[in-house]
Design a protein around this motif. Structure first.
Motif, PDB file in Angstrom:
ATOM      1  N   PRO A 130       0.793  -1.322  -0.423  1.00 18.22           N
ATOM      2  CA  PRO A 130       0.058   0.144  -0.023  1.00 18.22           C
ATOM      3  C   PRO A 130       0.527   1.085   0.203  1.00 18.22           C
ATOM      4  CG  PRO A 130       0.270  -1.023   2.439  1.00 18.22           C
ATOM      5  CD  PRO A 130       1.449  -1.949   1.426  1.00 18.22           C
ATOM      6  N   CYS A 131       0.616   2.273  -0.510  1.00 17.35           N
ATOM      7  CA  CYS A 131       1.028   3.453  -0.627  1.00 17.35           C
ATOM      8  C   CYS A 131       0.187   4.716  -0.449  1.00 17.35           C
ATOM      9  CB  CYS A 131       1.944   3.663  -1.122  1.00 17.35           C
ATOM     10  SG  CYS A 131       1.709   3.985  -3.570  1.00 17.35           S
ATOM     11  N   VAL A 132       0.312   5.596  -0.402  1.00 15.18           N
ATOM     12  CA  VAL A 132       0.035   7.232  -1.006  1.00 15.18           C
ATOM     13  C   VAL A 132       0.423   7.891  -1.584  1.00 15.18           C
ATOM     14  CG1 VAL A 132      -1.467   9.407   0.388  1.00 15.18           C
ATOM     15  CG2 VAL A 132      -1.335   7.152   1.514  1.00 15.18           C
ATOM     16  N   ARG A 133      -0.131   8.242  -2.552  1.00  8.99           N
ATOM     17  CA  ARG A 133       0.720   9.185  -3.430  1.00  8.99           C
ATOM     18  C   ARG A 133      -0.674  10.562  -3.796  1.00  8.99           C
ATOM     19  NH1 ARG A 133      -0.945   5.659  -8.079  1.00  8.99           N
ATOM     20  NH2 ARG A 133      -2.550   7.086  -9.510  1.00  8.99           N
ATOM     21  N   ILE A 134       0.815  11.773  -4.492  1.00  4.66           N
ATOM     22  CA  ILE A 134       0.169  12.798  -4.823  1.00  4.66           C
ATOM     23  C   ILE A 134       0.573  12.833  -5.889  1.00  4.66           C
ATOM     24  CG2 ILE A 134       0.106  15.401  -3.973  1.00  4.66           C
ATOM     25  CD1 ILE A 134       0.782  14.870  -1.371  1.00  4.66           C
ATOM     26  N   ASN A 135      -0.289  13.209  -6.794  1.00 11.42           N
ATOM     27  CA  ASN A 135       0.178  13.853  -8.326  1.00 11.42           C
ATOM     28  C   ASN A 135      -0.063  15.075  -7.856  1.00 11.42           C
ATOM     29  OD1 ASN A 135       0.933  10.724  -8.693  1.00 11.42           O
ATOM     30  ND2 ASN A 135      -1.720  10.752  -9.373  1.00 11.42           N
ATOM     31  N   GLY A 136       0.858  15.761  -9.144  1.00 10.85           N
ATOM     32  CA  GLY A 136       0.486  16.993  -9.075  1.00 10.85           C
ATOM     33  C   GLY A 136       1.472  17.902 -10.908  1.00 10.85           C
ATOM     34  N   PRO A 137       1.425  18.337 -11.076  1.00  5.74           N
ATOM     35  CA  PRO A 137       2.127  18.718 -12.491  1.00  5.74           C
ATOM     36  C   PRO A 137       3.157  19.344 -11.565  1.00  5.74           C
ATOM     37  CG  PRO A 137       0.783  20.722 -11.339  1.00  5.74           C
ATOM     38  CD  PRO A 137       0.745  20.165 -10.563  1.00  5.74           C
ATOM     39  N   TYR A 138       4.437  19.994 -13.203  1.00  4.52           N
ATOM     40  CA  TYR A 138       5.295  20.132 -12.333  1.00  4.52           C
ATOM     41  C   TYR A 138       5.206  21.115 -12.575  1.00  4.52           C
ATOM     42  CZ  TYR A 138       7.664  16.169 -14.980  1.00  4.52           C
ATOM     43  OH  TYR A 138       8.143  14.207 -15.114  1.00  4.52           O
ATOM     44  N   GLY A 139       6.338  21.954 -10.746  1.00  5.72           N
ATOM     45  CA  GLY A 139       6.563  22.870 -10.977  1.00  5.72           C
ATOM     46  C   GLY A 139       5.731  23.626  -9.437  1.00  5.72           C
ATOM     47  N   TRP A 140       4.900  21.628  -9.082  1.00  2.48           N
ATOM     48  CA  TRP A 140       4.499  22.081  -7.913  1.00  2.48           C
ATOM     49  C   TRP A 140       4.672  21.992  -6.585  1.00  2.48           C
ATOM     50  CZ3 TRP A 140       3.102  19.346  -3.432  1.00  2.48           C
ATOM     51  CH2 TRP A 140       2.992  17.636  -4.098  1.00  2.48           C
ATOM     52  N   ARG A 141       6.382  21.524  -6.732  1.00  3.75           N
ATOM     53  CA  ARG A 141       7.720  21.355  -5.569  1.00  3.75           C
ATOM     54  C   ARG A 141       8.941  20.560  -6.946  1.00  3.75           C
ATOM     55  NH1 ARG A 141       8.374  16.146  -5.707  1.00  3.75           N
ATOM     56  NH2 ARG A 141       9.845  16.062  -3.456  1.00  3.75           N
TER      57      ARG A 141
ATOM     58  N   ALA B 281       9.879  13.356   1.444  1.00  2.85           N
ATOM     59  CA  ALA B 281       9.179  14.408   0.650  1.00  2.85           C
ATOM     60  C   ALA B 281       7.598  14.991   1.159  1.00  2.85           C
ATOM     61  CB  ALA B 281       9.768  14.335  -0.993  1.00  2.85           C
ATOM     62  N   PHE B 282       7.121  12.807   1.455  1.00  2.00           N
ATOM     63  CA  PHE B 282       5.778  13.315   1.726  1.00  2.00           C
ATOM     64  C   PHE B 282       5.559  13.237   2.742  1.00  2.00           C
ATOM     65  CE2 PHE B 282       1.767  11.700   2.971  1.00  2.00           C
ATOM     66  CZ  PHE B 282       1.043  11.312   1.617  1.00  2.00           C
ATOM     67  N   ALA B 283       6.278  12.958   3.959  1.00  2.00           N
ATOM     68  CA  ALA B 283       6.011  13.537   5.520  1.00  2.00           C
ATOM     69  C   ALA B 283       6.488  14.944   5.544  1.00  2.00           C
ATOM     70  CB  ALA B 283       7.538  12.632   6.311  1.00  2.00           C
ATOM     71  N   ARG B 284       7.681  15.590   4.521  1.00  2.00           N
ATOM     72  CA  ARG B 284       7.609  17.471   4.793  1.00  2.00           C
ATOM     73  C   ARG B 284       6.491  17.849   4.357  1.00  2.00           C
ATOM     74  NH1 ARG B 284      12.602  15.428   2.998  1.00  2.00           N
ATOM     75  NH2 ARG B 284      12.418  16.433   0.741  1.00  2.00           N
ATOM     76  N   GLU B 285       6.029  17.617   3.077  1.00  2.00           N
ATOM     77  CA  GLU B 285       4.221  17.713   2.486  1.00  2.00           C
ATOM     78  C   GLU B 285       3.665  17.931   3.569  1.00  2.00           C
ATOM     79  OE1 GLU B 285       2.896  20.184   0.090  1.00  2.00           O
ATOM     80  OE2 GLU B 285       5.248  19.773  -0.376  1.00  2.00           O
ATOM     81  N   ALA B 286       3.350  16.775   4.116  1.00  2.00           N
ATOM     82  CA  ALA B 286       1.964  16.672   5.487  1.00  2.00           C
ATOM     83  C   ALA B 286       2.210  17.633   6.804  1.00  2.00           C
ATOM     84  CB  ALA B 286       2.209  15.155   5.566  1.00  2.00           C
ATOM     85  N   TYR B 287       3.516  17.479   6.763  1.00  2.00           N
ATOM     86  CA  TYR B 287       3.553  18.663   7.769  1.00  2.00           C
ATOM     87  C   TYR B 287       4.054  20.216   7.371  1.00  2.00           C
ATOM     88  CZ  TYR B 287       7.051  20.595  11.718  1.00  2.00           C
ATOM     89  OH  TYR B 287       7.087  20.983  13.298  1.00  2.00           O
ATOM     90  N   ALA B 288       4.176  20.329   5.934  1.00  2.00           N
ATOM     91  CA  ALA B 288       3.664  21.928   6.137  1.00  2.00           C
ATOM     92  C   ALA B 288       2.429  22.154   6.094  1.00  2.00           C
ATOM     93  CB  ALA B 288       3.760  21.600   4.722  1.00  2.00           C
ATOM     94  N   ASP B 289       1.082  20.741   5.717  1.00  2.00           N
ATOM     95  CA  ASP B 289       0.258  21.646   5.371  1.00  2.00           C
ATOM     96  C   ASP B 289      -0.516  21.499   7.355  1.00  2.00           C
ATOM     97  OD1 ASP B 289      -1.580  22.166   3.545  1.00  2.00           O
ATOM     98  OD2 ASP B 289      -2.924  20.174   4.368  1.00  2.00           O
TER      99      ASP B 289
END
Length: 169
Positions: free
Chosen positions: A106-117, A134-142
């Motif tokens: 299992p995984c969780v993924r965030i898909n976005g356009p180039y440039g969002w990060r 990187a995923f953990a840092r994004e969750a923390y930033a939110d």
């Protein structure tokens, strides 16, 4: 544009984020300068300014519980003052990774356009991954304290998908 918040623990982080954006030294205070919101007609209007996640021509009015008697203006992130206000189209999935010659997991993924990060526009996280990934840092930033909390809020069940926009100020 109005954004309303209601999670008590995040209130000082949002205020610190606004102060940081205005150029103040907030020291080691935790800051929140982004929010994920559901994709809908309002998101479409914002993305129409730049479909690839560009600068929008609106100030952000950040409110505490805007539709209640407790409402309070936390501050205004003015476009053109500090970092640009950007909006990105994203989706968050709770799914499986199926590597070649290995069992799926299992995984969780965030898909976005180039440039969002910086780097790859897709973030992956699975239980057991490195805590500072990187995923953990994004969750923390939110405003989440862990990738698990982020997952449980947006996509708690296997197969869930959350169509979103990410607003950064």
């Amino acid at each position: 544009m109005l954004l309303s918040f209601s999670v008590p623990v995040m209130r000082p982080w949002i205020v610190a984020g606004l102060q940081q954006r205005a150029g103040a030294d907030v020291g080691d205070q935790r800051v929140k300068r982004q929010t994920f919101r559901g994709y809908g007609p309002r998101a479409e209007k914002l993305l129409a300014w730049d479909e690839n996640g560009g600068t929008i021509p609106h100030d952000l009015h950040l409110w505490w519980k805007s539709r209640t008697p407790e409402r309070a203006l936390l501050g205004i992130a003015k476009q053109g003052h500090g970092a640009p206000i950007r909006v990105y189209r994203l989706d968050i999935w709770h799914t499986y990774v199926e590597p070649m010659n290995a069992d799926r997991y299992p995984c969780v993924r965030i898909n976005g356009p180039y440039g969002w990060r910086e780097g790859d526009p897709t973030l992956f996280w699975s239980p057991g991954d490195t805590p500072g990934c990187a995923f953990a840092r994004e969750a923390y930033a939110d405003g989440f304290d862990s990738p698990e909390a982020f997952r449980d809020y947006f996509v708690p069940n296997m197969g869930d998908r959350f169509d979103a926009i990410l607003i950064k100020w």
